[in-house]
Design an enzyme around this catalytic site. Sequence first.
Site, mmCIF file in Angstrom:
data_model
loop_
_atom_site.group_PDB
_atom_site.id
_atom_site.type_symbol
_atom_site.label_atom_id
_atom_site.label_comp_id
_atom_site.label_asym_id
_atom_site.label_seq_id
_atom_site.Cartn_x
_atom_site.Cartn_y
_atom_site.Cartn_z
ATOM 1 N N ASP A 100 0.846 -1.202 0.000
ATOM 2 C CA ASP A 100 0.000 0.000 0.000
ATOM 3 C C ASP A 100 0.884 1.257 0.000
ATOM 4 O O ASP A 100 0.659 2.189 -0.782
ATOM 5 C CB ASP A 100 -0.897 0.071 1.250
ATOM 6 C CG ASP A 100 -1.812 -1.134 1.437
ATOM 7 O OD1 ASP A 100 -3.029 -0.964 1.454
ATOM 8 O OD2 ASP A 100 -1.303 -2.269 1.583
ATOM 9 N N GLU A 121 -5.213 7.414 0.542
ATOM 10 C CA GLU A 121 -5.629 6.728 1.768
ATOM 11 C C GLU A 121 -4.534 6.704 2.834
ATOM 12 O O GLU A 121 -4.814 6.852 4.020
ATOM 13 C CB GLU A 121 -6.052 5.285 1.455
ATOM 14 C CG GLU A 121 -6.489 4.554 2.717
ATOM 15 C CD GLU A 121 -6.884 3.107 2.503
ATOM 16 O OE1 GLU A 121 -6.846 2.634 1.356
ATOM 17 O OE2 GLU A 121 -7.219 2.459 3.507
ATOM 18 N N ASP A 151 -6.524 5.190 -3.999
ATOM 19 C CA ASP A 151 -6.468 4.047 -3.093
ATOM 20 C C ASP A 151 -5.388 3.115 -3.651
ATOM 21 O O ASP A 151 -5.596 2.425 -4.645
ATOM 22 C CB ASP A 151 -7.821 3.330 -3.035
ATOM 23 C CG ASP A 151 -7.899 2.359 -1.863
ATOM 24 O OD1 ASP A 151 -6.835 1.948 -1.364
ATOM 25 O OD2 ASP A 151 -9.029 2.021 -1.459
ATOM 26 N N ILE A 184 -3.928 0.354 -2.620
ATOM 27 C CA ILE A 184 -4.445 -1.020 -2.669
ATOM 28 C C ILE A 184 -5.843 -0.968 -2.061
ATOM 29 O O ILE A 184 -5.995 -0.705 -0.866
ATOM 30 C CB ILE A 184 -3.579 -2.025 -1.886
ATOM 31 C CG1 ILE A 184 -2.203 -2.195 -2.549
ATOM 32 C CG2 ILE A 184 -4.285 -3.388 -1.811
ATOM 33 C CD1 ILE A 184 -1.307 -3.233 -1.897
ATOM 34 N N ASP A 185 -6.837 -1.165 -2.887
ATOM 35 C CA ASP A 185 -8.203 -1.260 -2.376
ATOM 36 C C ASP A 185 -8.484 -2.740 -2.186
ATOM 37 O O ASP A 185 -8.182 -3.552 -3.062
ATOM 38 C CB ASP A 185 -9.171 -0.645 -3.395
ATOM 39 C CG ASP A 185 -10.611 -0.717 -2.913
ATOM 40 O OD1 ASP A 185 -10.845 -0.520 -1.706
ATOM 41 O OD2 ASP A 185 -11.493 -0.981 -3.742
ATOM 42 N N THR A 206 -7.345 -4.353 0.807
ATOM 43 C CA THR A 206 -6.103 -4.873 1.406
ATOM 44 C C THR A 206 -6.334 -6.260 2.019
ATOM 45 O O THR A 206 -5.458 -7.126 1.959
ATOM 46 C CB THR A 206 -5.565 -3.890 2.465
ATOM 47 O OG1 THR A 206 -5.446 -2.605 1.852
ATOM 48 C CG2 THR A 206 -4.196 -4.305 2.979
ATOM 49 N N ASP A 220 -12.529 4.896 -2.322
ATOM 50 C CA ASP A 220 -13.095 3.560 -2.505
ATOM 51 C C ASP A 220 -14.132 3.507 -3.622
ATOM 52 O O ASP A 220 -14.648 2.414 -3.928
ATOM 53 C CB ASP A 220 -13.739 3.070 -1.198
ATOM 54 C CG ASP A 220 -12.705 2.607 -0.187
ATOM 55 O OD1 ASP A 220 -11.661 2.085 -0.609
ATOM 56 O OD2 ASP A 220 -12.951 2.779 1.029
HETATM 57 N N1 LIG Z 1 -17.675 -0.614 8.085
HETATM 58 C C1 LIG Z 1 -17.353 -0.474 6.802
HETATM 59 N N2 LIG Z 1 -18.318 -0.290 5.879
HETATM 60 C C2 LIG Z 1 -18.006 -0.159 4.580
HETATM 61 N N3 LIG Z 1 -16.750 -0.175 4.111
HETATM 62 C C3 LIG Z 1 -15.733 -0.336 4.974
HETATM 63 C C4 LIG Z 1 -15.986 -0.493 6.360
HETATM 64 N N4 LIG Z 1 -14.805 -0.628 6.988
HETATM 65 C C5 LIG Z 1 -13.848 -0.547 6.039
HETATM 66 N N5 LIG Z 1 -14.400 -0.379 4.816
HETATM 67 C C6 LIG Z 1 -13.724 -0.202 3.523
HETATM 68 O O1 LIG Z 1 -14.194 -1.066 2.541
HETATM 69 C C7 LIG Z 1 -13.199 -1.115 1.532
HETATM 70 C C8 LIG Z 1 -13.148 -2.451 0.923
HETATM 71 O O2 LIG Z 1 -14.372 -2.736 0.404
HETATM 72 P P1 LIG Z 1 -14.730 -4.196 -0.063
HETATM 73 O O3 LIG Z 1 -15.284 -4.906 1.111
HETATM 74 O O4 LIG Z 1 -15.723 -3.928 -1.141
HETATM 75 O O5 LIG Z 1 -13.471 -4.801 -0.545
HETATM 76 C C9 LIG Z 1 -11.899 -0.800 2.165
HETATM 77 O O6 LIG Z 1 -11.325 0.297 1.522
HETATM 78 C C10 LIG Z 1 -12.259 -0.525 3.580
HETATM 79 O O7 LIG Z 1 -11.611 0.574 4.092
HETATM 80 P P2 LIG Z 1 -10.197 0.426 4.837
HETATM 81 O O8 LIG Z 1 -9.197 0.848 3.843
HETATM 82 O O9 LIG Z 1 -10.294 1.338 5.966
HETATM 83 O O10 LIG Z 1 -10.038 -1.025 5.236
HETATM 84 MG MG LIG Z 2 -10.208 0.850 -0.184
HETATM 85 MG MG LIG Z 3 -6.573 0.850 0.460
HETATM 86 MG MG LIG Z 4 -7.237 0.352 3.809
#
Ligand SMILES: Nc1ncnc2c1ncn2[C@@H]1O[C@H](COP(=O)(O)O)[C@@H](O)[C@H]1OP(=O)(O)O
Ligand SMILES: [Mg+2]
Ligand SMILES: [Mg+2]
Ligand SMILES: [Mg+2]
Length: 354
Positions: free
Chosen positions: A45, A68, A133, A135-136, A138, A294
């Site tokens: 990331d 991010e 982002d 790495i989306d 992760t 995201d």
């Molecule tokens: N409670 C939540 N509701 C929705 N999305 C979330 C939640 N917590 C984290 N995410 C984010 O969902 C994204 C991934 O989505 P998906 O489930 O579709 O792969 C990540 O970028 C993550 O953010 P983060 O970078 O903080 O982990």
């Molecule tokens: Mg993401």
């Molecule tokens: Mg990310």
């Molecule tokens: Mg993240």
Amino acid sequence: MSYQKEQEVAELAVQRAAILTKKVFHEKAKGTLSKNDSSPVTIGDFGAQALIIAAIKSNFPNDEVVGEEEASSLREDTNLRDQIWELVKGTSLSDSKAEDILGGPIASMYAMLDAIDAGNSAGGAKGRIWALDPIDGTKGFLRGGQYAVCLALMVDGDVKVGVLGCPNLPVDDSVALTADSGVDQTDEEGKGVLFSAVFGQGATSRPLTSVGMGERKAIQMKSVSDLSQATFCESLEAGHSSHSDQSAIASKLGVTKPSVRMDSQAKYGSIARGAGDIYLRLPTSATYREKIWDHAAGDLIVREAGGEVTDSLGRRLDFSKGRILAENKGVVAAPAAIHSHVLSVVKEVMEAKK
Ligand SMILES: Nc1ncnc2c1ncn2[C@@H]1O[C@H](COP(=O)(O)O)[C@@H](O)[C@H]1OP(=O)(O)O
Ligand SMILES: [Mg+2]
Ligand SMILES: [Mg+2]
Ligand SMILES: [Mg+2]
């Protein structure tokens, strides 16, 4: 505006960053840290964010970036910092002209840390702001599943350019999603696709490894005449969206196939090219607000491929409110022709819960 230069830089920057993330993907030790919100972040990331921001700043020095990640933990953890620098130093595009477009290598480790921290824009409704982002998904990346390198340019709060690099999706647009598309993607054969769109100019895909426009193909959402045969996508992580609400909506719509669960904006790319049909993301908590990085690239790519993207109340995603989608709840993405029907069922199911 044609945004030709912006699209070229964004595509190449995502492509270069994906070379780095792929290296890390195949390593057992991914240098994982836990962030304040207890979500994971890896050397992949950080490295990808550094490479992409350096490329943006080299081409468009006055543009801002909402990224991010930030580098404060790396300024303390010299071991991790050195690992990332080794990776970043060793990553370039094989095509030297393309590498030159990105501004070439980052000058020093300190320049790398500064590049990561340049993702600190507050966002907003004015000017040119990139949403990144690195790495989306992760968690998917760590699991050996789907993830995406995501970059979008917003101008005065509207997304104008969107690029998604999906190293673990098939190159071939005609490969339909299946139940295992979101899991165990460690075999690289035939994989790696780059989705790209410019506002008003349609959406395309091409192999993530090719350079230039040669293999670019226009993509379109599939038209859905029979909802019972539709494929809907949702997060693999139950904590990120409500699997129970989504399953209630799908069954009311008459969808009979089980959902395809996968991490990241790979879901947006997949429905945009007709490998799937509908993406539902209903909130699991009343207080969580989605982050702009995201959704920005995926929102444009789906709309340019003939889809419509709104929140669960039917409002367009509003990227002008800062680093988060402050005015939106959840996501409903579907082909334009059936979106209002899908939305009406979403509203019905959500109303019935109250
Ligand atoms: N409670 C939540 N509701 C929705 N999305 C979330 C939640 N917590 C984290 N995410 C984010 O969902 C994204 C991934 O989505 P998906 O489930 O579709 O792969 C990540 O970028 C993550 O953010 P983060 O970078 O903080 O982990
Ligand atoms: Mg993401
Ligand atoms: Mg990310
Ligand atoms: Mg993240």
